[in-house]
Design a protein around this motif. Structure first.
Motif, PDB file in Angstrom:
ATOM      1  N   TYR A 140       5.621   0.784   3.029  1.00 41.17           N
ATOM      2  CA  TYR A 140       4.851  -0.094   3.904  1.00 41.17           C
ATOM      3  C   TYR A 140       3.345   0.073   3.650  1.00 41.17           C
ATOM      4  N   ILE A 141       2.950   1.352   3.593  1.00 43.33           N
ATOM      5  CA  ILE A 141       1.521   1.630   3.360  1.00 43.33           C
ATOM      6  C   ILE A 141       1.092   1.122   1.990  1.00 43.33           C
ATOM      7  N   ALA A 188      -1.928  -5.436  -0.603  1.00 41.25           N
ATOM      8  CA  ALA A 188      -2.388  -6.655   0.068  1.00 41.25           C
ATOM      9  C   ALA A 188      -3.902  -6.588   0.255  1.00 41.25           C
ATOM     10  N   GLY A 189      -4.366  -5.400   0.636  1.00 44.38           N
ATOM     11  CA  GLY A 189      -5.799  -5.204   0.837  1.00 44.38           C
ATOM     12  C   GLY A 189      -6.571  -5.438  -0.452  1.00 44.38           C
ATOM     13  N   LEU A 217       0.704  -2.544   1.987  1.00 43.56           N
ATOM     14  CA  LEU A 217      -0.538  -2.912   2.681  1.00 43.56           C
ATOM     15  C   LEU A 217      -1.747  -2.692   1.775  1.00 43.56           C
ATOM     16  N   LEU A 218      -1.700  -1.563   1.066  1.00 46.69           N
ATOM     17  CA  LEU A 218      -2.780  -1.252   0.140  1.00 46.69           C
ATOM     18  C   LEU A 218      -2.961  -2.367  -0.896  1.00 46.69           C
ATOM     19  N   SER A 233       8.165   3.989   5.329  1.00 47.47           N
ATOM     20  CA  SER A 233       6.773   3.869   5.783  1.00 47.47           C
ATOM     21  C   SER A 233       5.784   4.024   4.625  1.00 47.47           C
TER      22      SER A 233
END
Lengths: 253, 346
Positions: B7-8, B14-15, B11-12, B4
């Motif tokens: 995953y975070i 990607a952001g 995402l970070l 996880s």
């Protein structure tokens, strides 16, 4: 795991809101009405068919191979008072051969009109300001390269009355300054129309090619099979085609 | 838990990427290097001020590449530079008319390209009203480069070097005719001729010989009303009393204005670099500067539009002619002719 997907949603929202701001710009909260003006090339109220043989009012047969003109500044009027409108773009090169080129969408905060106006031609300043892009890109074939300036409107075809090779006729009408100015403003009255939010109102404007030959001046194909430069003859054609427009239909969906 | 965190983290990233891609729309990185256009001392304000076309080194270099690239012509043989040769101050040396596509001739003598930023109109007949749209004329003329705008743009788009150079000069966005023309204008407008012996004399860095000095006085008295300093042209259109050529049937300015008062009028050419650009006249009929002077001395043809300043011919003695020629030689700008900045890369 639940925690993770919440983070996911949080980031997604962040990303989207960041991008959205640049895409939409400032949001106007006032009521907006949308009107789409669509030009319909025609001969005697019938939609133009490229290659079909027609007869003009001077008794001459002709077919059309190309028909284009620059439309600009579409605006709506109510009892001669101009509505405050926003155009999607300044110029639209209307081309009978390209169906996506014939419509202009405008938005307004006013809801009632009974008239429509627009310009046929390219402003003087845009004829003398160097390299342009978009619909004014000289690659569109509407720019005289040897005598700088835009062809405001163009009609090409064939006629048995033409004395040119292959019976062709080519009318390239332009001229933007002084005595040669061929820019024309068109004003048409309509029934009174009440606009509704959430609906686009369509105004279909027919452009009757027959008027090129006889709208104001009788210009026989046998006398003039071409015009390729600004001047008195070009202005006569501009006078003629300025009369070709009429409202065919107004549809509120 | 490890998964996880990964995953975070992803995402970070990607952001961050998404935010970066948003940012890029308003400028991006690697801004082009600005160039300054310097107006020489004593020159008037230029007509072309690079409005909406801020000159940059990248734009200039792109313009230069285009200027020397044969692919702007139909068969690849006729770049701008085929008629505008640097050693001839960007005119065509030794050719009354230049050569174009398919063994054809142009209909007029190619003018030198320098100090174009000061021209209100271009071409012998002034048909072109802006420097940026001038290249379209030779590009589409069937007896010159014989191409179409769309074909040229397609060729440029297909070339990786051009894609990179257009991006460096103008940022993101499609290659189009506007960008091509703006780049060419950046190159051509930068060609300034202001370092001839005449200029150095004006700046106190050189002195005229006795013959040159005498020629300068004769020039000022008899030539300067049309060939006005410091550009050596007043940019006007005049009928200098040349006979109409029966083949070319060129009526000059009247072709553009349709006005009979403009019949046989042609733009007054600059006399800068005159000794580098022979032959002379709108159709290149004069093979020497002396022959042009002789025309004004003895063979001006009078018609309804012949310029009042030459109507009665210009009295110039043989002595004066020699001195005049000496002076005109001081207008050759060797600095311009040899400046590698304007030469083809290679």
């Amino acid at each position: 795991m639940k925690k993770v997907s919440l983070y996911g949603i949080f980031f997604c929202v962040l990303i989207f809101s960041a991008c959205q701001k640049e895409l939409t710009g400032n949001v106007n909260t006032a009521r907006q009405y949308t009107v789409r003006i669509t030009f319909q090339p025609a001969v005697n109220s019938q939609a133009l068919a490229i290659g079909e043989t027609y007869q003009n009012d001077l008794g001459e047969d002709y077919t059309v191979t190309a028909f284009r003109f620059y439309a600009a500044y579409p605006s709506l009027k109510n009892n001669n008072a101009a509505l405050n409108v926003t155009n999607e773009k300044k110029y639209r090169l209307v081309d009978a051969g390209i169906s996506s080129s014939v419509s202009f969408t405008i938005t307004t905060a006013d809801s009632v009109f009974n008239g429509l106006s627009f310009q046929v031609g390219v402003d003087s300043i845009d004829n003398v300001s160097g390299a342009q892009s978009g619909d004014l890109d000289p690659g569109k074939g509407m720019f005289w390269t040897w005598n700088s300036g835009y062809v405001m409107a163009k009609l090409e075809g064939t006629s048995s009355f033409s004395s040119m090779p292959a019976n062709e006729f080519t009318y390239h009408v332009g001229g933007f300054s002084g005595v040669n100015n061929s820019i024309r403003i068109i004003a048409l009255s309509t029934q009174q129309v009440k606009l509704n939010t959430g609906h686009t109102t369509d105004i279909i404007v027919q452009a009757d090619i027959n008027k090129w030959f006889s709208g104001v001046h009788a210009l026989k194909i046998s006398d003039n099979a071409f015009v390729h430069s600004p001047g008195a003859l070009a202005k006569q054609y501009a006078d003629n085609y300025a009369t070709m427009f009429s409202i065919a239909e107004i549809v509120s969906e | 838990m490890k998964r996880s965190i990964l995953y975070i983290l992803s995402l970070l990233f990607a952001g961050l990427f998404a935010v970066e891609s948003c940012k890029k729309q308003d400028g991006g990185s690697g801004a082009p290097t600005p160039l300054t256009f310097t107006v020489p001392d004593g020159f008037p304000a230029p007509v072309y001020t690079f409005e909406n076309n801020t000159p940059t080194e990248q734009g200039f270099q792109l313009g230069k590449k285009l200027f020397y690239d044969g692919r702007l012509s139909k068969d690849g043989n006729f770049p701008c530079a085929s008629c505008h040769q640097q050693f001839a101050a960007f005119a065509t040396l030794d050719h009354p008319l230049s050569h174009g596509f398919d063994n054809q001739f142009t209909t007029r003598n190619a003018p030198g390209l320098f100090n174009i930023a000061w021209m209100k109109t271009l071409h012998w007949d002034g048909g072109i009203n802006h420097i940026e749209v001038q290249p379209l004329a030779p590009l589409e003329a069937t007896n010159e480069m014989a191409e179409t705008i769309d074909n040229v743009i397609a060729k440029l788009k297909a070339d990786a070097t051009y894609r990179q150079m257009f991006k460096a000069a103008f940022g993101e966005g499609e290659i189009d005719s506007q960008r091509m023309l703006k780049a060419l204008a950046q190159f051509v407008a930068m060609i300034v001729s202001n370092d001839s012996k005449y200029d150095r004399v004006k700046k106190g860095q050189a002195t005229f010989t006795i013959a040159e000095e005498s020629g300068y006085k004769i020039f000022q008295a008899k030539c300067a009303s049309c060939h006005t300093e410091p550009l050596f042209t007043d940019d006007s259109f005049r009928n200098t009393g040349l006979a109409l050529d029966d083949v070319l049937k060129d009526y000059g300015r009247m072709r553009i204005t349709g006005d009979p008062a403009d019949s046989l009028k042609f733009k007054v050419p600059s006399l800068r670099n005159v000794f580098a650009t022979f032959p002379y006249g709108h159709d290149g009929r004069f093979y020497s500067v002396g022959a042009v002077i002789d025309h004004y001395r003895s063979s001006v043809i009078n018609s309804a539009t012949t310029d009042p300043l030459v109507k009665n011919k210009i009295p110039i003695s043989d002595y004066e002619k020699l001195d005049l020629l000496s002076f005109l030689e001081t207008l050759t700008d060797s600095t311009l002719i040899n400046n590698t900045r304007f030469a083809a890369n290679e």
